[in-house]
Write a protein that holds these residues in place. Structure first.
Motif, mmCIF file in Angstrom:
data_model
loop_
_atom_site.group_PDB
_atom_site.id
_atom_site.type_symbol
_atom_site.label_atom_id
_atom_site.label_comp_id
_atom_site.label_asym_id
_atom_site.label_seq_id
_atom_site.Cartn_x
_atom_site.Cartn_y
_atom_site.Cartn_z
ATOM 1 N N ASP A 1 0.862 -1.173 0.000
ATOM 2 C CA ASP A 1 0.000 0.000 0.000
ATOM 3 C C ASP A 1 0.901 1.226 0.000
ATOM 4 O O ASP A 1 2.099 1.121 -0.290
ATOM 5 N N LEU A 2 0.379 2.378 0.313
ATOM 6 C CA LEU A 2 1.174 3.602 0.236
ATOM 7 C C LEU A 2 2.203 3.703 1.353
ATOM 8 O O LEU A 2 3.126 4.524 1.272
ATOM 9 N N THR A 3 2.079 2.858 2.362
ATOM 10 C CA THR A 3 2.994 2.922 3.513
ATOM 11 C C THR A 3 3.991 1.780 3.545
ATOM 12 O O THR A 3 5.174 1.990 3.824
#
Length: 349
Positions: free
Chosen positions: A170-172
Motif C-alpha cells: 500500500d502507500l505505507t
C-alpha cells in the motif's frame, strides 16, 4: 469415521504402513476424528493448534512451515497429504515427495472433486512413468497413489513456496509474505477499513501503551497500528508462515513489536491497552461458528479494565450479540456494504 471422507481415505492407508512414513497435516483436519498414533508415521503441521492436538494424542508431530528440506533424500516410504486450499503448498509437497521418497515409495493424495483433487493427482502423475492408482469413497471424494521412479526431473509450479517475497503493498508498506498464509498476496479489505478508522476509534484515549493483534497474518494490522499509534505491538498467530512473515515485516521497518506463535493468544499472560482483531470464521474448507467466540473470549481476557478492543468482521457475523457475553459495552461506529467495525470495552473476564 471423520466428517471429511477425504481424510478417511488416508486413514485407511495408515493401517498398511510398514516403513517410515510422513503425514502432512494442515487446517482442514477435524481434531475430533484423528486416529490413534501410528509409530511408523511422523506428522508435520504448519498450524500450532493442530500440531498440539496431534501431540496430545501421541503422534510424533512437529510444528513448522513444512520444512521438508530438513529430512534427507529417500527418507520415507510413504507420504500422505489431504490436499490443502493453497495450490502452491500442494505443489511444493509433491515436488519434495520426489526427493524424500525411497525407491518404490508412494505419495498418497486425497481430496474432493470440487477442490481439484483429480487435477492434483494428474499433475503429480506427470512426474513419473509409473502408473497412477486412483479410488474413491463416493463421486466427490477421491484418492490417488503416485509412485515416483526417478524418470522425471521436472517440478510443478509451487510459486517458490519456501521464499518470502514483497507481495502486497500500500502507500505505507510493502509487506513480506508467502504462500501458506491466508490472503498472502492481497490486502484484506476489512483490515484496511480498520486502519482507516483507527485514529478516530482510539481518539481521546491516551493510555494505549501496548497492543495485541490476535490472528496477525503477515502483519498488516500490526505494522500500521505500531506506526500510527507509536506503540509496542505483540502479534500472534497459529500459522508458522504468518509468524515468520510478520516478524520479518516488523524488523524490516524497525517497528516496536514482536510476533509469536500461539493459538488465540492462549499462552500470553499480559494484558493490553488495545486489542485489534480481524477474526477468521473459516477453518479449512468449512465454517466454524465458535471461532468468533474464541477470539472474543481471548480479547476480553487480554484487555485491561480500561482498555479497548476493535474487531472488524463481515456484516453477517453477529458479533455484537456474541460480544455481550464478554464485554459490558459494545458499539458499531462504522458499517459499510460488506464490513463493520465493532468497538468493545469493559471486559467481563
Amino acid at each position: 469415521m471423520s466428517a471429511d471422507k477425504a481424510f478417511d481415505l488416508l486413514y485407511a492407508e495408515f493401517k498398511q504402513v510398514s516403513d517410515a512414513s510422513l503425514w502432512i497435516v494442515d487446517e482442514n483436519i477435524s481434531t475430533q476424528a484423528i486416529p490413534a498414533a501410528t509409530p511408523l508415521i511422523c506428522a508435520i503441521s504448519n498450524r500450532l493448534d493442530i500440531a498440539q492436538s496431534l501431540q496430545r494424542l501421541g503422534w510424533d508431530c512437529s510444528f513448522n512451515d513444512y520444512l521438508l528440506e530438513a529430512w534427507p533424500e529417500k527418507h520415507f516410504y510413504n507420504i500422505f497429504l489431504r490436499i490443502p486450499k493453497e495450490k502452491a503448498q500442494a505443489h511444493y509437497v509433491i515436488n519434495q515427495a520426489q526427493r524424500l521418497l525411497a525407491n518404490g515409495g508412494s505419495l498418497y493424495l486425497s481430496g474432493l472433486k470440487q477442490e481439484g483433487i483429480k487435477g492434483f493427482i494428474e499433475r503429480a502423475g506427470t512426474l513419473t512413468s509409473a502408473p497412477i492408482q486412483t479410488w474413491k469413497a463416493d463421486k466427490q471424494t477421491w484418492a490417488g497413489k503416485i509412485t515416483f521412479d526417478g524418470t522425471s526431473a521436472a517440478l510443478l509450479d509451487d510459486k517458490s513456496y519456501r521464499s518470502l517475497r514483497q507481495a502486497p503493498s500500500d502507500l505505507t508498506f510493502s509487506f513480506w509474505s508467502k504462500p501458506g498464509i491466508f490472503g498472502w498476496d492481497k490486502i484484506d479489505k476489512g483490515s484496511e477499513l480498520l486502519i482507516q478508522h483507527l485514529k478516530e476509534l482510539t481518539a481521546g484515549i491516551d493510555h494505549i501503551k501496548s497492543v495485541l493483534d490476535i490472528g496477525c497474518g503477515y502483519g498488516y494490522l500490526s505494522l500500521h497500528t505500531a506506526k500510527q499509534l507509536n506503540t509496542q505491538v505483540t502479534a500472534t498467530d497459529n500459522n508458522a508462515a504468518a509468524i515468520l512473515a510478520c516478524q520479518t515485516n516488523l524488523e524490516h521497518y524497525q517497528l516496536n513489536g514482536s510476533a509469536m506463535a500461539d493459538n488465540c493468544a492462549d499462552n500470553i499472560k499480559e494484558r493490553f491497552s488495545l486489542v485489534i482483531c480481524n477474526p477468521p470464521f473459516h477453518s479449512g474448507f468449512g465454517v466454524e461458528n465458535d471461532l468468533t467466540d474464541r477470539f472474543l473470549d481471548s480479547a476480553a481476557k487480554h484487555l485491561t479494565a480500561d482498555g479497548l478492543a476493535i474487531f472488524v468482521v463481515n456484516l453477517h457475523i453477529p458479533l455484537e450479540r456474541k460480544a455481550s457475553r464478554y464485554f459490558t459495552l459494545c458499539e458499531t461506529p462504522v458499517v459499510t456494504d460488506h464490513f463493520k467495525l465493532v468497538r468493545l470495552s469493559q471486559p467481563k473476564r
